[in-house]
Design a protein around this motif. Structure first.
Motif, PDB file in Angstrom:
ATOM      1  N   GLU A 113       5.568   2.610  -6.538  1.00  0.00           N
ATOM      2  CA  GLU A 113       4.975   3.717  -5.743  1.00  0.00           C
ATOM      3  C   GLU A 113       5.253   3.425  -4.436  1.00  0.00           C
ATOM      4  O   GLU A 113       4.846   4.312  -3.463  1.00  0.00           O
ATOM      5  N   ASN A 114       6.231   2.640  -4.182  1.00  0.00           N
ATOM      6  CA  ASN A 114       6.683   2.279  -2.759  1.00  0.00           C
ATOM      7  C   ASN A 114       5.659   2.021  -1.721  1.00  0.00           C
ATOM      8  O   ASN A 114       5.404   2.699  -0.626  1.00  0.00           O
ATOM      9  N   LEU A 115       4.662   1.226  -2.199  1.00  0.00           N
ATOM     10  CA  LEU A 115       3.583   0.893  -1.280  1.00  0.00           C
ATOM     11  C   LEU A 115       3.613  -0.743  -1.255  1.00  0.00           C
ATOM     12  O   LEU A 115       4.101  -1.537  -2.107  1.00  0.00           O
ATOM     13  N   PRO A 116       3.027  -1.272  -0.110  1.00  0.00           N
ATOM     14  CA  PRO A 116       2.889  -2.464   0.184  1.00  0.00           C
ATOM     15  C   PRO A 116       1.970  -3.261  -1.182  1.00  0.00           C
ATOM     16  O   PRO A 116       1.032  -2.490  -1.698  1.00  0.00           O
ATOM     17  N   PRO A 117       2.226  -4.493  -1.429  1.00  0.00           N
ATOM     18  CA  PRO A 117       1.512  -5.041  -2.486  1.00  0.00           C
ATOM     19  C   PRO A 117       0.084  -5.334  -2.361  1.00  0.00           C
ATOM     20  O   PRO A 117      -0.812  -5.161  -3.226  1.00  0.00           O
ATOM     21  N   ASN A 118      -0.263  -5.530  -1.178  1.00  0.00           N
ATOM     22  CA  ASN A 118      -1.916  -5.508  -0.638  1.00  0.00           C
ATOM     23  C   ASN A 118      -2.398  -4.205  -1.103  1.00  0.00           C
ATOM     24  O   ASN A 118      -3.707  -4.127  -1.558  1.00  0.00           O
ATOM     25  N   VAL A 119      -1.916  -3.319  -0.749  1.00  0.00           N
ATOM     26  CA  VAL A 119      -2.358  -1.747  -1.310  1.00  0.00           C
ATOM     27  C   VAL A 119      -2.598  -1.619  -2.655  1.00  0.00           C
ATOM     28  O   VAL A 119      -3.598  -1.033  -3.057  1.00  0.00           O
ATOM     29  N   VAL A 120      -1.491  -1.856  -3.321  1.00  0.00           N
ATOM     30  CA  VAL A 120      -1.634  -1.665  -4.753  1.00  0.00           C
ATOM     31  C   VAL A 120      -2.657  -2.832  -5.396  1.00  0.00           C
ATOM     32  O   VAL A 120      -3.528  -2.313  -6.265  1.00  0.00           O
ATOM     33  N   SER A 121      -2.652  -4.142  -4.838  1.00  0.00           N
ATOM     34  CA  SER A 121      -3.620  -4.714  -5.390  1.00  0.00           C
ATOM     35  C   SER A 121      -5.022  -4.304  -5.179  1.00  0.00           C
ATOM     36  O   SER A 121      -6.234  -4.402  -5.810  1.00  0.00           O
ATOM     37  N   ASP A 122      -5.294  -3.753  -4.084  1.00  0.00           N
ATOM     38  CA  ASP A 122      -6.814  -3.277  -3.821  1.00  0.00           C
ATOM     39  C   ASP A 122      -7.031  -2.050  -4.596  1.00  0.00           C
ATOM     40  O   ASP A 122      -8.157  -1.963  -5.150  1.00  0.00           O
ATOM     41  N   ARG A 123      -6.154  -1.339  -4.995  1.00  0.00           N
ATOM     42  CA  ARG A 123      -6.160   0.019  -5.751  1.00  0.00           C
ATOM     43  C   ARG A 123      -6.469  -0.580  -7.154  1.00  0.00           C
ATOM     44  O   ARG A 123      -7.448   0.032  -8.037  1.00  0.00           O
ATOM     45  N   MET A 124      -5.863  -1.460  -7.546  1.00  0.00           N
ATOM     46  CA  MET A 124      -5.970  -1.943  -8.978  1.00  0.00           C
ATOM     47  C   MET A 124      -7.260  -2.517  -9.080  1.00  0.00           C
ATOM     48  O   MET A 124      -7.825  -2.460 -10.090  1.00  0.00           O
ATOM     49  N   ALA A 125      -7.785  -3.331  -8.295  1.00  0.00           N
ATOM     50  CA  ALA A 125      -9.000  -3.814  -8.137  1.00  0.00           C
ATOM     51  C   ALA A 125     -10.242  -2.884  -8.228  1.00  0.00           C
ATOM     52  O   ALA A 125     -11.241  -2.974  -8.952  1.00  0.00           O
ATOM     53  N   GLU A 126     -10.074  -1.801  -7.481  1.00  0.00           N
ATOM     54  CA  GLU A 126     -10.911  -0.703  -7.525  1.00  0.00           C
ATOM     55  C   GLU A 126     -10.979   0.027  -8.910  1.00  0.00           C
ATOM     56  O   GLU A 126     -12.050   0.414  -9.581  1.00  0.00           O
ATOM     57  N   GLU A 127      -9.740   0.103  -9.463  1.00  0.00           N
ATOM     58  CA  GLU A 127      -9.680   0.728 -10.836  1.00  0.00           C
ATOM     59  C   GLU A 127     -10.186  -0.012 -11.699  1.00  0.00           C
ATOM     60  O   GLU A 127     -10.908   0.627 -12.720  1.00  0.00           O
ATOM     61  N   ARG A 128     -10.155  -1.438 -11.646  1.00  0.00           N
ATOM     62  CA  ARG A 128     -10.807  -2.233 -12.669  1.00  0.00           C
ATOM     63  C   ARG A 128     -12.109  -2.176 -12.551  1.00  0.00           C
ATOM     64  O   ARG A 128     -12.883  -2.092 -13.542  1.00  0.00           O
ATOM     65  N   MET A 129     -12.801  -2.024 -11.438  1.00  0.00           N
ATOM     66  CA  MET A 129     -14.319  -2.126 -11.201  1.00  0.00           C
ATOM     67  C   MET A 129     -14.607  -0.807 -11.627  1.00  0.00           C
ATOM     68  O   MET A 129     -15.849  -0.609 -12.256  1.00  0.00           O
TER      69      MET A 129
END
Length: 66
Positions: free
Chosen positions: A38-54
């Motif tokens: 997605e050409n995004l920084p890992p911190n942005v991706v990890s936040d999004r993944m956490a939001e998706e999981r929640m």
């Protein structure tokens, strides 16, 4: 260490604590692959993944209550 403390609080078995600790490597691999894709920084991706999981957990909880 945090996973061990959570396990003690929630009464997880030693095996469950170990499984959750080892799962970190898989999660990090997912973050880095998605970051590259997605050409995004890992911190942005990890936040999004956490939001998706929640969001998924809320959806599952809502469906279980029906």
């Amino acid at each position: 260490g945090i996973i061990r403390v959570a396990g003690q609080i929630y009464g997880w078995s030693d095996e469950e604590i170990e499984r959750r600790g080892l799962a970190i490597a898989d999660t990090l691999s997912q973050i880095f692959r998605r970051s590259d894709a997605e050409n995004l920084p890992p911190n942005v991706v990890s936040d999004r993944m956490a939001e998706e999981r929640m969001a998924a957990a809320r959806t599952a909880s809502s469906k279980a209550a029906e």
